[in-house]
Design a protein around this motif. Structure first.
Motif, mmCIF file in Angstrom:
data_model
loop_
_atom_site.group_PDB
_atom_site.id
_atom_site.type_symbol
_atom_site.label_atom_id
_atom_site.label_comp_id
_atom_site.label_asym_id
_atom_site.label_seq_id
_atom_site.Cartn_x
_atom_site.Cartn_y
_atom_site.Cartn_z
ATOM 1 N N VAL A 136 0.932 -1.157 -0.024
ATOM 2 C CA VAL A 136 -0.078 0.291 0.363
ATOM 3 C C VAL A 136 1.032 1.122 0.067
ATOM 4 O O VAL A 136 2.449 1.736 0.493
ATOM 5 C CB VAL A 136 -0.938 0.351 1.434
ATOM 6 C CG1 VAL A 136 -2.017 -1.022 1.260
ATOM 7 C CG2 VAL A 136 -0.273 -0.020 2.691
ATOM 8 N N GLU A 137 0.651 2.413 -1.045
ATOM 9 C CA GLU A 137 0.713 3.734 -0.304
ATOM 10 C C GLU A 137 0.758 4.147 1.040
ATOM 11 O O GLU A 137 0.217 4.271 1.644
ATOM 12 C CB GLU A 137 0.519 4.704 -1.087
ATOM 13 C CG GLU A 137 0.611 4.512 -2.826
ATOM 14 C CD GLU A 137 1.720 4.985 -3.357
ATOM 15 O OE1 GLU A 137 3.059 5.477 -2.969
ATOM 16 O OE2 GLU A 137 1.600 3.987 -4.744
ATOM 17 N N GLU A 138 1.748 4.367 1.466
ATOM 18 C CA GLU A 138 2.046 5.307 2.614
ATOM 19 C C GLU A 138 0.709 5.811 3.424
ATOM 20 O O GLU A 138 0.498 5.909 4.081
ATOM 21 C CB GLU A 138 3.451 6.037 2.973
ATOM 22 C CG GLU A 138 3.630 6.320 4.798
ATOM 23 C CD GLU A 138 5.177 6.376 5.220
ATOM 24 O OE1 GLU A 138 5.152 6.884 5.970
ATOM 25 O OE2 GLU A 138 6.329 6.087 4.238
ATOM 26 N N SER A 143 -3.653 7.255 7.764
ATOM 27 C CA SER A 143 -5.099 8.307 8.345
ATOM 28 C C SER A 143 -5.858 7.303 8.939
ATOM 29 O O SER A 143 -6.766 7.575 10.243
ATOM 30 C CB SER A 143 -5.910 8.182 6.872
ATOM 31 O OG SER A 143 -6.234 7.887 5.961
ATOM 32 N N MET A 144 -5.673 5.653 9.006
ATOM 33 C CA MET A 144 -6.047 4.499 9.955
ATOM 34 C C MET A 144 -5.048 3.736 10.369
ATOM 35 O O MET A 144 -5.289 3.426 11.611
ATOM 36 C CB MET A 144 -6.263 3.455 9.126
ATOM 37 C CG MET A 144 -7.913 4.266 7.633
ATOM 38 S SD MET A 144 -7.992 2.564 6.645
ATOM 39 C CE MET A 144 -8.399 3.520 5.362
ATOM 40 N N LEU A 145 -3.672 4.848 10.611
ATOM 41 C CA LEU A 145 -2.870 3.464 11.608
ATOM 42 C C LEU A 145 -2.540 4.055 13.051
ATOM 43 O O LEU A 145 -3.375 2.940 13.648
ATOM 44 C CB LEU A 145 -1.561 4.612 11.072
ATOM 45 C CG LEU A 145 -0.356 4.352 11.832
ATOM 46 C CD1 LEU A 145 -0.412 2.395 11.522
ATOM 47 C CD2 LEU A 145 1.011 4.657 11.782
ATOM 48 N N LEU A 146 -3.232 4.953 13.747
ATOM 49 C CA LEU A 146 -3.725 5.050 15.000
ATOM 50 C C LEU A 146 -5.584 3.898 15.762
ATOM 51 O O LEU A 146 -4.722 3.190 16.705
ATOM 52 C CB LEU A 146 -3.827 6.513 15.554
ATOM 53 C CG LEU A 146 -4.245 6.917 17.186
ATOM 54 C CD1 LEU A 146 -2.806 6.153 17.618
ATOM 55 C CD2 LEU A 146 -4.582 8.287 17.282
ATOM 56 N N GLY A 172 3.563 -5.088 14.478
ATOM 57 C CA GLY A 172 5.450 -5.283 13.925
ATOM 58 C C GLY A 172 5.039 -4.209 12.630
ATOM 59 O O GLY A 172 5.906 -3.145 12.548
ATOM 60 N N ASN A 173 4.506 -4.569 12.148
ATOM 61 C CA ASN A 173 4.019 -4.425 10.589
ATOM 62 C C ASN A 173 3.742 -2.874 10.519
ATOM 63 O O ASN A 173 3.828 -2.442 9.476
ATOM 64 C CB ASN A 173 3.172 -5.848 9.038
ATOM 65 C CG ASN A 173 3.716 -6.797 9.262
ATOM 66 O OD1 ASN A 173 5.100 -6.224 8.995
ATOM 67 N ND2 ASN A 173 2.621 -7.622 9.212
ATOM 68 N N LEU A 174 3.252 -2.300 11.150
ATOM 69 C CA LEU A 174 2.718 -1.271 11.735
ATOM 70 C C LEU A 174 3.541 -0.477 11.709
ATOM 71 O O LEU A 174 3.696 0.744 10.920
ATOM 72 C CB LEU A 174 1.203 -0.753 12.126
ATOM 73 C CG LEU A 174 -0.123 -1.410 11.709
ATOM 74 C CD1 LEU A 174 -1.319 -1.761 12.947
ATOM 75 C CD2 LEU A 174 -1.284 -0.751 10.910
ATOM 76 N N THR A 175 4.155 -0.451 12.510
ATOM 77 C CA THR A 175 4.997 0.211 12.634
ATOM 78 C C THR A 175 6.438 0.874 11.007
ATOM 79 O O THR A 175 7.370 2.049 11.553
ATOM 80 C CB THR A 175 6.650 -0.215 13.864
ATOM 81 O OG1 THR A 175 6.896 -0.755 12.910
ATOM 82 C CG2 THR A 175 5.438 -0.786 15.232
ATOM 83 N N LYS A 176 6.414 0.707 10.548
ATOM 84 C CA LYS A 176 6.639 0.651 9.072
ATOM 85 C C LYS A 176 6.502 1.830 8.895
ATOM 86 O O LYS A 176 7.212 3.181 7.809
ATOM 87 C CB LYS A 176 6.951 -0.339 8.294
ATOM 88 C CG LYS A 176 7.679 -1.708 8.257
ATOM 89 C CD LYS A 176 7.471 -2.422 7.318
ATOM 90 C CE LYS A 176 6.060 -3.533 7.203
ATOM 91 N NZ LYS A 176 6.318 -4.288 6.864
ATOM 92 N N PHE A 177 5.155 2.575 8.875
ATOM 93 C CA PHE A 177 4.094 3.575 8.541
ATOM 94 C C PHE A 177 4.257 4.786 9.749
ATOM 95 O O PHE A 177 3.535 5.633 9.682
ATOM 96 C CB PHE A 177 3.503 3.169 8.581
ATOM 97 C CG PHE A 177 3.041 1.881 6.780
ATOM 98 C CD1 PHE A 177 3.035 2.817 5.929
ATOM 99 C CD2 PHE A 177 3.315 0.619 7.746
ATOM 100 C CE1 PHE A 177 2.869 1.456 4.501
ATOM 101 C CE2 PHE A 177 3.240 0.111 6.040
ATOM 102 C CZ PHE A 177 2.984 0.526 5.364
ATOM 103 N N CYS A 182 5.040 9.852 14.845
ATOM 104 C CA CYS A 182 6.011 9.157 15.258
ATOM 105 C C CYS A 182 5.983 9.726 16.548
ATOM 106 O O CYS A 182 5.504 8.391 17.386
ATOM 107 C CB CYS A 182 7.624 10.542 14.976
ATOM 108 S SG CYS A 182 8.532 9.160 15.549
ATOM 109 N N GLU A 183 5.471 10.699 16.911
ATOM 110 C CA GLU A 183 4.700 10.720 19.015
ATOM 111 C C GLU A 183 3.341 10.516 19.206
ATOM 112 O O GLU A 183 3.913 9.038 19.979
ATOM 113 C CB GLU A 183 4.572 12.406 19.067
ATOM 114 C CG GLU A 183 6.524 13.487 19.182
ATOM 115 C CD GLU A 183 6.037 14.411 19.633
ATOM 116 O OE1 GLU A 183 4.598 14.837 20.477
ATOM 117 O OE2 GLU A 183 6.251 15.124 19.365
ATOM 118 N N VAL A 184 2.754 10.465 17.963
ATOM 119 C CA VAL A 184 1.183 9.420 18.746
ATOM 120 C C VAL A 184 1.937 8.287 18.586
ATOM 121 O O VAL A 184 1.053 7.284 19.732
ATOM 122 C CB VAL A 184 0.313 9.558 17.222
ATOM 123 C CG1 VAL A 184 -0.741 8.885 17.599
ATOM 124 C CG2 VAL A 184 0.111 11.797 17.534
#
Length: 312
Positions: A136-138, A143-146, A172-177, A182-184
């Motif tokens: 997927v594109e970063e 927008s959905m990461l959190l 673990g895979n989510l941390t790539k994005f 970063c702070e959130v």
């Protein structure tokens, strides 16, 4: 397994006949019979695992039909639809970039499925999302990461080992994005840190491997070089771990870099004093002991002794 082999063989060998087969099967996705919807959805899910649907210009049609099945009354159909959408990562990875936002929305909806008592739909959503993330594109995931990180957190302690494994691998895979947030996202890492470290003592080897992976992925975001080196060097999948020695050193680095987190780390560990898993139940007080051992006097007043003594 036999049915999957049949579907896979058809995907490979039916070739030019597939468009007609697909066209004739689409109406059965609206059948009143669960068995027909299940069979057709399973067949389409397997087809999406093959690039042949892309070659025959079937992908968009099948993807739209799989997306529509997310509202199906049958849980198995919803689960298989998510599997099919996740299989696009194998069959047509370049299309994942094009349809990333739509595919990610489907996975998030799957994790939020309200009629999923055994979390089978959520499990499929997490597994498929991990496959899609490589393509997927970063901007689509940011927008959905959190929301995803918060949603999967309760699964880290699920009684079902496959849910623990899938959710921790996905984290673990989510941390790539996480770079743009970063702070959130760092807050999410801190929220999960105690759990990931304790589940290195999980009774299931596949969960231990998932924790090692997630902690290695989190390491560069921890803002502590010593901790990063420890996670990357000691948590390699093929390396055995002396847990007590490892945790002693982890706590030393934690208290050097984040002494203000002492009470928060202790309170999280107290929750695991009542864990159903004996090794995790034993690891939690050891974790607290090492934290207290390495904190300096200035931060000792953070410790709520009443909580600590009562173990609650």
């Amino acid at each position: 397994t036999r049915d999957a082999s049949v579907r896979s063989a058809m995907a490979r060998h039916a070739g030019p006949r597939l468009p007609l087969i697909v066209k004739n099967l689409i109406p059965t996705l609206s059948s009143v019979l669960d068995s027909q919807r299940i069979t057709t959805t399973a067949f389409f899910a397997e087809l999406l695992n093959s690039n042949v649907v892309n070659d025959l210009i079937l992908l968009e049609t099948m993807m739209d039909n799989m997306t529509a099945r997310q509202k199906d009354t049958c849980m198995l159909v919803r689960m298989l639809a998510l599997r099919g959408l996740g299989n696009i990562a194998s069959g047509s990875p370049e299309k994942v970039r094009k349809h990333g936002a739509k595919l990610l929305a489907s996975m998030v909806n799957g994790m939020d499925d309200k009629d999923d008592p055994h979390n089978l739909v959520a499990l499929e959503a997490m597994s498929s999302l991990s496959k899609l993330l490589d393509h997927v594109e970063e901007r689509d995931i940011q927008s959905m990461l959190l929301h995803i990180a918060i949603r999967i957190r309760p699964f880290f302690d699920s009684e079902q080992s496959d849910l623990r494994q899938s959710s921790i691998m996905l984290f673990g895979n989510l941390t790539k994005f996480s770079e743009g947030n970063c702070e959130v996202f760092f807050e999410q890492i801190l929220n999960g840190l105690v759990t990931l470290l304790l589940h290195l003592q999980d009774p299931k080897l596949e969960v231990v491997k998932a924790c090692k992976f997630a902690l290695r992925m989190c390491a560069p975001n921890m803002g502590c070089e010593g901790l990063c080196d420890m996670f990357l060097n000691h948590l390699r999948e093929d390396r055995s771990l002396h847990y007590g020695e490892f945790m002693n050193n982890v706590c030393k680095h934690l208290m050097q870099s984040y002494p203000e987190m002492l009470n928060r780390l202790i309170l999280t560990n107290l929750f695991y004093f009542k864990s159903n898993w004996v090794d995790i139940r034993a690891a939690a007080p050891m974790f607290i002991g090492f934290l207290v051992l390495h904190v300096d006097e200035d931060h000792c007043q953070q410790v709520d002794l009443d909580h600590l003594i009562s173990g609650e």
